[in-house]
Design an enzyme around this catalytic site. Structure first.
Site, PDB file in Angstrom:
ATOM      1  N   GLY A  28       0.497  -1.354   0.256  1.00 55.10           N
ATOM      2  CA  GLY A  28       0.242   0.241  -0.127  1.00 55.10           C
ATOM      3  C   GLY A  28       0.751   0.892   0.159  1.00 55.10           C
ATOM      4  N   ASN A  29       0.225   2.252   0.050  1.00 56.52           N
ATOM      5  CA  ASN A  29       1.121   3.459   0.072  1.00 56.52           C
ATOM      6  C   ASN A  29      -0.178   5.095  -0.583  1.00 56.52           C
ATOM      7  OD1 ASN A  29       0.334   3.220  -3.528  1.00 56.52           O
ATOM      8  ND2 ASN A  29       2.284   2.129  -2.653  1.00 56.52           N
ATOM      9  N   SER A  74       6.891   5.820  -3.140  1.00 58.79           N
ATOM     10  CA  SER A  74       6.670   4.869  -3.014  1.00 58.79           C
ATOM     11  C   SER A  74       6.457   4.288  -4.697  1.00 58.79           C
ATOM     12  CB  SER A  74       4.921   4.593  -3.042  1.00 58.79           C
ATOM     13  OG  SER A  74       4.219   3.275  -3.790  1.00 58.79           O
ATOM     14  N   GLU A  76       4.568   3.217  -6.422  1.00 61.85           N
ATOM     15  CA  GLU A  76       3.561   3.181  -7.213  1.00 61.85           C
ATOM     16  C   GLU A  76       2.837   4.821  -7.678  1.00 61.85           C
ATOM     17  OE1 GLU A  76       1.929   1.951  -9.169  1.00 61.85           O
ATOM     18  OE2 GLU A  76       1.521  -0.120  -7.613  1.00 61.85           O
ATOM     19  N   HIS A  95      -4.282   3.947  -1.760  1.00 63.53           N
ATOM     20  CA  HIS A  95      -3.931   2.309  -1.980  1.00 63.53           C
ATOM     21  C   HIS A  95      -2.955   1.244  -1.079  1.00 63.53           C
ATOM     22  CE1 HIS A  95      -2.856  -0.442  -4.239  1.00 63.53           C
ATOM     23  NE2 HIS A  95      -1.626  -1.051  -4.772  1.00 63.53           N
ATOM     24  N   HIS A  97      -3.797  -3.032  -0.432  1.00 63.39           N
ATOM     25  CA  HIS A  97      -4.235  -4.023  -1.127  1.00 63.39           C
ATOM     26  C   HIS A  97      -5.031  -5.122  -0.160  1.00 63.39           C
ATOM     27  CE1 HIS A  97      -0.237  -4.523  -2.581  1.00 63.39           C
ATOM     28  NE2 HIS A  97      -0.739  -3.954  -3.140  1.00 63.39           N
ATOM     29  N   HIS A 159      -5.227  -6.744  -7.163  1.00 57.36           N
ATOM     30  CA  HIS A 159      -4.221  -6.128  -7.041  1.00 57.36           C
ATOM     31  C   HIS A 159      -4.971  -5.326  -5.618  1.00 57.36           C
ATOM     32  CE1 HIS A 159      -1.264  -2.937  -7.612  1.00 57.36           C
ATOM     33  NE2 HIS A 159      -1.309  -2.976  -6.770  1.00 57.36           N
TER      34      HIS A 159
HETATM   35  P1  13P Z   1       5.967   0.791  -2.220  1.00 52.15           P
HETATM   36  O1  13P Z   1       6.030   0.144  -0.742  1.00 52.15           O
HETATM   37  O2  13P Z   1       6.706   0.312  -2.912  1.00 52.15           O
HETATM   38  O3  13P Z   1       4.633   1.529  -1.886  1.00 52.15           O
HETATM   39  O4  13P Z   1       4.610  -0.520  -2.823  1.00 52.15           O
HETATM   40  C1  13P Z   1       3.885  -1.495  -2.320  1.00 52.15           C
HETATM   41  C2  13P Z   1       2.529  -1.704  -3.103  1.00 52.15           C
HETATM   42  O5  13P Z   1       1.829  -2.010  -2.490  1.00 52.15           O
HETATM   43  C3  13P Z   1       3.039  -2.045  -4.105  1.00 52.15           C
HETATM   44  O6  13P Z   1       1.438  -1.289  -5.017  1.00 52.15           O
END
Ligand code: 13P
Length: 215
Positions: A28-29, A74, A76, A95, A97, A159
């Site tokens: 997540g981000n 991130s 993303e 964002h 998961h 995702h």
């Molecule tokens: P990051 O640690 O780069 O944010 O990536 C985690 C992620 O959830 C990618 O979808």
């Protein structure tokens, strides 16, 4: 230190999302935009949320260039900045998961408007955007298209989900309600029936919410 407030907001929201089980590990981000300068604080890649300090949260411009900070944004970041470039009304992007949103994205069931809390935060059904490689420009483009001019959230195939808001509190609340709605939808599907709210009643309730009364 520059933009401490939005950097702290990123950390606070990340820890809250972790506590609620919406994100696990470093998945997540979260990003928050400073309305005045347009600069964005975004969670750094692959650093455990509990280790974050404001200094470790990088600041980027709308094109994703780091303007302050020593950590890498991130993976993303292209998705977050693409959403903010396209939506002037959005100052926060979350964002995750999260489990039930991901399940719906995999079984191809868009999130219908079946629960009351969703009304105030995602008054259009959350669509599923097609799978693209995480971190790619193609994923950023698909998410921007899925959100459109007014959408508050999308499910991302195989995702997770993404929610937006004019503030980080709104984006986080939207995230929580999307996940709750996804969980309810999943169990209704298991039970064999997903009944939406009558469209006319739905329109009436949206008008009530717009008038400022809570439901
Ligand atoms: P990051 O640690 O780069 O944010 O990536 C985690 C992620 O959830 C990618 O979808």
């Amino acid at each position: 230190m520059k933009y401490r407030e939005i950097r702290e907001q990123v950390i606070e929201a990340s820890l809250k999302a972790q506590k609620l089980g919406l994100i696990r590990g470093t998945s997540g981000n979260i990003s928050v935009r400073c309305e005045d300068s347009g600069l964005i604080a975004i969670s750094p890649t692959s650093i455990p949320y509990e280790d974050l300090t404001p200094e470790l949260v990088p600041l980027v411009d709308l094109d994703g260039n780091v303007v302050d900070g020593t950590t890498k944004p991130s993976s993303e970041c292209p998705m977050h900045t693409a959403v903010m470039r396209n939506r002037k009304d959005v100052n926060a992007v979350v964002h995750t998961h999260s489990k039930f949103s991901t399940i719906l994205s995999i079984i191809g069931q868009e999130l219908p408007l079946i629960t009351i809390p969703l009304l105030g935060y995602a008054p259009t059904p959350a669509p599923i955007v097609p799978f693209e490689i995480p971190g790619s420009a193609a994923l950023a483009e698909a998410v921007v298209k899925g959100l459109g001019e007014k959408g508050s959230a999308v499910l991302m195939e195989n995702h997770g989900m993404l929610a937006v808001g004019s503030t980080i509190d709104k984006a986080m609340t939207c995230t929580e309600y999307i996940e709750e709605g996804a969980e309810i939808t999943f169990y209704c599907r298991l039970a064999g029936k997903v009944k939406g709210i009558d469209p006319q009643v739905l329109a009436e309730m949206i008008a009530i919410l717009k008038s400022g009364r809570a439901l």
